[in-house]
Scaffold this active site. Sequence first.
Site, PDB file in Angstrom:
ATOM      1  CD  GLN A  51      -2.953  -0.914   2.352  1.00  0.00           C
ATOM      2  OE1 GLN A  51      -2.661  -1.449   3.402  1.00  0.00           O
ATOM      3  NE2 GLN A  51      -4.056  -0.205   2.198  1.00  0.00           N
ATOM      4  CB  CYS A  90      -9.139  -0.998   2.034  1.00  0.00           C
ATOM      5  SG  CYS A  90      -7.430  -1.176   1.486  1.00  0.00           S
ATOM      6  CG  LEU A  91      -5.937   3.205   5.528  1.00  0.00           C
ATOM      7  CD1 LEU A  91      -4.586   3.234   6.231  1.00  0.00           C
ATOM      8  CD2 LEU A  91      -6.777   4.406   5.923  1.00  0.00           C
ATOM      9  CG  HIS A 132      -8.021  -5.847   5.028  1.00  0.00           C
ATOM     10  ND1 HIS A 132      -9.230  -5.377   4.565  1.00  0.00           N
ATOM     11  CD2 HIS A 132      -7.076  -5.003   4.546  1.00  0.00           C
ATOM     12  CE1 HIS A 132      -9.010  -4.295   3.820  1.00  0.00           C
ATOM     13  NE2 HIS A 132      -7.708  -4.047   3.806  1.00  0.00           N
ATOM     14  CD  GLU A 133      -3.857  -4.454   6.548  1.00  0.00           C
ATOM     15  OE1 GLU A 133      -3.255  -4.193   5.491  1.00  0.00           O
ATOM     16  OE2 GLU A 133      -4.862  -3.829   6.926  1.00  0.00           O
ATOM     17  CG  HIS A 136      -3.556  -5.110   1.266  1.00  0.00           C
ATOM     18  ND1 HIS A 136      -4.015  -4.457   0.144  1.00  0.00           N
ATOM     19  CD2 HIS A 136      -4.270  -4.606   2.306  1.00  0.00           C
ATOM     20  CE1 HIS A 136      -4.968  -3.594   0.488  1.00  0.00           C
ATOM     21  NE2 HIS A 136      -5.145  -3.666   1.800  1.00  0.00           N
TER      22      HIS A 136
HETATM   23 NI    NI Z   1      -6.469  -2.603   2.900  1.00  0.00          NI
END
Ligand code: NI
Length: 174
Positions: A51, A90-91, A132-133, A136
């Site tokens: 990210q 999510c950012l 979630h991470e 990614h």
């Molecule tokens: Ni995320």
Amino acid sequence: MALRNIITLGDKTLRKTSRPVTEFNDRLHTLIDDMKETLVDANGLGLAAPQVGVLRRVVIVVNNDGEMLELVNPVITAQSQEKVGAYEGCLSVPDKRGWVERSRKVVVTAQDRFGEKFSLNLEDMAARAACHEVDHLNGTIFVDLADQLFTEEELDEMLSSTEEDESAVNTEGK
Ligand code: NI
């Protein structure tokens, strides 16, 4: 320490598979420190290295006590049959939420910033954030798992009409 720019959906980097960390050096420590600062600044609950444009297997997860966990080369080694659904965010996908079911409990094995291996039992929000991470790191984003996306406004309206506010959570946002 420095803030890093968070890339958003549409950037191809988010779809790539991150490589394992093999050197536990100053460069890694700077990345981890910057990610933590960036996460606090963004008021989030988790952040993965891709990210911030770095394709390495490093994530930060905020646990249920509000502490930031540094997970290098994290692997979900066990997960409960019991699943819980929630509206995730999510950012990298600003102002969007989607319903995602995840295991309520997981076991994560990882290394710390010096390469020391450890294992953690995580539950509820922290378990969700860890899954979630780790997703990614494999190029998966929550939007892939949700049938439909909603804006904050749409969700507020929906939830106030159904009175299910407790089901609204945001993995990475405020
Ligand atoms: Ni995320």
